[in-house]
Design a protein around this motif. Structure first.
Motif, PDB file in Angstrom:
ATOM      1  N   ASN A   1       8.643 -36.467 -22.251  1.00  0.00           N
ATOM      2  CA  ASN A   1       9.979 -37.200 -22.410  1.00  0.00           C
ATOM      3  C   ASN A   1      10.577 -36.867 -23.849  1.00  0.00           C
ATOM      4  O   ASN A   1      11.832 -36.449 -23.937  1.00  0.00           O
ATOM      5  CB  ASN A   1       9.862 -38.693 -22.283  1.00  0.00           C
ATOM      6  N   VAL A   2       9.776 -36.737 -24.631  1.00  0.00           N
ATOM      7  CA  VAL A   2       9.894 -36.658 -26.091  1.00  0.00           C
ATOM      8  C   VAL A   2       8.701 -35.698 -26.789  1.00  0.00           C
ATOM      9  O   VAL A   2       7.743 -35.859 -26.411  1.00  0.00           O
ATOM     10  CB  VAL A   2      10.021 -37.892 -26.803  1.00  0.00           C
ATOM     11  N   MET A   3       9.348 -34.756 -27.751  1.00  0.00           N
ATOM     12  CA  MET A   3       8.255 -34.180 -28.512  1.00  0.00           C
ATOM     13  C   MET A   3       8.899 -34.284 -29.866  1.00  0.00           C
ATOM     14  O   MET A   3       9.882 -34.282 -30.310  1.00  0.00           O
ATOM     15  CB  MET A   3       8.365 -32.587 -28.040  1.00  0.00           C
ATOM     16  N   GLY A   4       7.889 -34.438 -30.934  1.00  0.00           N
ATOM     17  CA  GLY A   4       8.143 -34.598 -32.227  1.00  0.00           C
ATOM     18  C   GLY A   4       7.239 -34.363 -33.158  1.00  0.00           C
ATOM     19  O   GLY A   4       5.966 -33.901 -33.049  1.00  0.00           O
ATOM     20  N   TRP A   5       7.627 -34.214 -34.517  1.00  0.00           N
ATOM     21  CA  TRP A   5       6.800 -34.033 -35.622  1.00  0.00           C
ATOM     22  C   TRP A   5       6.738 -35.607 -36.546  1.00  0.00           C
ATOM     23  O   TRP A   5       7.858 -35.970 -36.652  1.00  0.00           O
ATOM     24  CB  TRP A   5       7.172 -32.951 -36.552  1.00  0.00           C
ATOM     25  N   TYR A   6       5.747 -35.904 -37.121  1.00  0.00           N
ATOM     26  CA  TYR A   6       5.352 -36.844 -38.049  1.00  0.00           C
ATOM     27  C   TYR A   6       4.847 -36.355 -39.047  1.00  0.00           C
ATOM     28  O   TYR A   6       4.123 -35.155 -39.134  1.00  0.00           O
ATOM     29  CB  TYR A   6       4.700 -38.047 -37.438  1.00  0.00           C
ATOM     30  N   ARG A   7       4.745 -37.018 -40.338  1.00  0.00           N
ATOM     31  CA  ARG A   7       3.905 -36.415 -41.537  1.00  0.00           C
ATOM     32  C   ARG A   7       3.521 -37.720 -42.131  1.00  0.00           C
ATOM     33  O   ARG A   7       4.040 -38.868 -42.302  1.00  0.00           O
ATOM     34  CB  ARG A   7       4.694 -35.595 -42.300  1.00  0.00           C
ATOM     35  N   GLN A   8       2.400 -37.564 -42.974  1.00  0.00           N
ATOM     36  CA  GLN A   8       1.889 -38.638 -43.673  1.00  0.00           C
ATOM     37  C   GLN A   8       1.166 -38.043 -45.151  1.00  0.00           C
ATOM     38  O   GLN A   8       0.405 -36.983 -45.162  1.00  0.00           O
ATOM     39  CB  GLN A   8       0.498 -39.192 -42.863  1.00  0.00           C
ATOM     40  N   ALA A   9       1.807 -38.452 -46.138  1.00  0.00           N
ATOM     41  CA  ALA A   9       1.553 -38.154 -47.437  1.00  0.00           C
ATOM     42  C   ALA A   9       0.375 -38.901 -48.072  1.00  0.00           C
ATOM     43  O   ALA A   9       0.050 -40.147 -47.462  1.00  0.00           O
ATOM     44  CB  ALA A   9       2.608 -38.124 -48.275  1.00  0.00           C
ATOM     45  N   PRO A  10      -0.560 -38.435 -48.924  1.00  0.00           N
ATOM     46  CA  PRO A  10      -1.694 -39.453 -49.345  1.00  0.00           C
ATOM     47  C   PRO A  10      -1.149 -40.716 -49.967  1.00  0.00           C
ATOM     48  O   PRO A  10      -0.254 -40.923 -50.414  1.00  0.00           O
ATOM     49  CB  PRO A  10      -1.999 -38.551 -50.531  1.00  0.00           C
ATOM     50  N   GLY A  11      -1.649 -41.815 -49.404  1.00  0.00           N
ATOM     51  CA  GLY A  11      -1.553 -43.228 -49.730  1.00  0.00           C
ATOM     52  C   GLY A  11      -0.092 -43.904 -49.064  1.00  0.00           C
ATOM     53  O   GLY A  11       0.514 -44.932 -49.564  1.00  0.00           O
TER      54      GLY A  11
ATOM     55  N   GLY B   1       9.790 -24.507 -27.327  1.00  0.00           N
ATOM     56  CA  GLY B   1       9.786 -23.135 -26.888  1.00  0.00           C
ATOM     57  C   GLY B   1       9.955 -23.090 -25.443  1.00  0.00           C
ATOM     58  O   GLY B   1      10.176 -23.997 -24.673  1.00  0.00           O
ATOM     59  N   ASN B   2       9.814 -21.784 -24.943  1.00  0.00           N
ATOM     60  CA  ASN B   2       9.968 -21.365 -23.581  1.00  0.00           C
ATOM     61  C   ASN B   2       9.159 -22.128 -22.626  1.00  0.00           C
ATOM     62  O   ASN B   2       9.491 -22.549 -21.542  1.00  0.00           O
ATOM     63  CB  ASN B   2      10.018 -19.964 -23.314  1.00  0.00           C
ATOM     64  N   ALA B   3       7.864 -22.208 -23.224  1.00  0.00           N
ATOM     65  CA  ALA B   3       6.797 -23.130 -22.394  1.00  0.00           C
ATOM     66  C   ALA B   3       7.168 -24.740 -22.799  1.00  0.00           C
ATOM     67  O   ALA B   3       7.398 -25.047 -23.714  1.00  0.00           O
ATOM     68  CB  ALA B   3       5.310 -22.944 -23.073  1.00  0.00           C
ATOM     69  N   LYS B   4       7.347 -25.258 -21.735  1.00  0.00           N
ATOM     70  CA  LYS B   4       7.648 -26.685 -21.828  1.00  0.00           C
ATOM     71  C   LYS B   4       6.836 -27.820 -22.811  1.00  0.00           C
ATOM     72  O   LYS B   4       7.406 -28.547 -23.321  1.00  0.00           O
ATOM     73  CB  LYS B   4       7.818 -27.481 -20.531  1.00  0.00           C
ATOM     74  N   SER B   5       5.708 -27.118 -22.934  1.00  0.00           N
ATOM     75  CA  SER B   5       4.818 -28.050 -23.750  1.00  0.00           C
ATOM     76  C   SER B   5       4.653 -27.552 -25.161  1.00  0.00           C
ATOM     77  O   SER B   5       3.466 -27.680 -25.670  1.00  0.00           O
ATOM     78  CB  SER B   5       3.642 -28.371 -22.976  1.00  0.00           C
ATOM     79  N   THR B   6       5.596 -26.671 -25.839  1.00  0.00           N
ATOM     80  CA  THR B   6       5.518 -26.144 -27.361  1.00  0.00           C
ATOM     81  C   THR B   6       6.595 -26.779 -28.077  1.00  0.00           C
ATOM     82  O   THR B   6       7.648 -26.669 -27.304  1.00  0.00           O
ATOM     83  CB  THR B   6       5.414 -24.718 -26.983  1.00  0.00           C
ATOM     84  N   VAL B   7       6.312 -27.086 -29.026  1.00  0.00           N
ATOM     85  CA  VAL B   7       7.475 -27.366 -29.922  1.00  0.00           C
ATOM     86  C   VAL B   7       7.225 -26.681 -31.435  1.00  0.00           C
ATOM     87  O   VAL B   7       6.050 -26.696 -31.814  1.00  0.00           O
ATOM     88  CB  VAL B   7       7.632 -29.062 -30.070  1.00  0.00           C
TER      89      VAL B   7
END
Length: 115
Positions: free
Chosen positions: A32-42, A72-78
């Motif tokens: 349904n959704v693909m995404g990116w998250y990030r976590q910085a120290p603290g 990406g062309n492959a459905k499970s690549t982002v």
């Protein structure tokens, strides 16, 4: 068993660019959704960008105009194209896939922006 593997992180100077990749292996149905998250120290993990199965994207205000998420062309690549990087972009970046079968996280890839 589903695994998400991220790559592309590293050390870059301010103003530089990096491209993160996330590829899923195993059986994932109805993404349904693909995404990116990030976590910085603290700090808490925060949303960076998402893309729906229909191609609708959403970026955090802090990265608008600089980061681009794509599939990406492959459905499970982002991918996450990151330009004009700033020191405050330094964090561990995590890939996320939301599917009918569950939520899947990658192991994270370190991005360090420093001169």
């Amino acid at each position: 068993q589903v695994q998400l593997v991220e790559s592309g992180g590293g050390l870059v100077q301010p103003g530089g660019s990096l491209r993160l990749s996330c590829a899923a292996s195993g059986s994932i149905f109805s993404i349904n959704v693909m995404g990116w998250y990030r976590q910085a120290p603290g700090k808490q993990r925060e949303l960076v960008a998402t893309i729906t199965s229909g191609g609708i994207t959403n970026n955090a205000d802090s990265v608008k105009g600089r980061f681009t998420i794509s599939r990406g062309n492959a459905k499970s690549t982002v991918y996450l194209e990151m330009n004009s990087l700033k020191p405050e972009d330094t964090a561990v970046y995590y890939c996320l896939i939301l599917a009918n079968t569950g939520a899947y996280w990658g192991q994270g890839t370190q991005v360090t922006v420093s001169s």
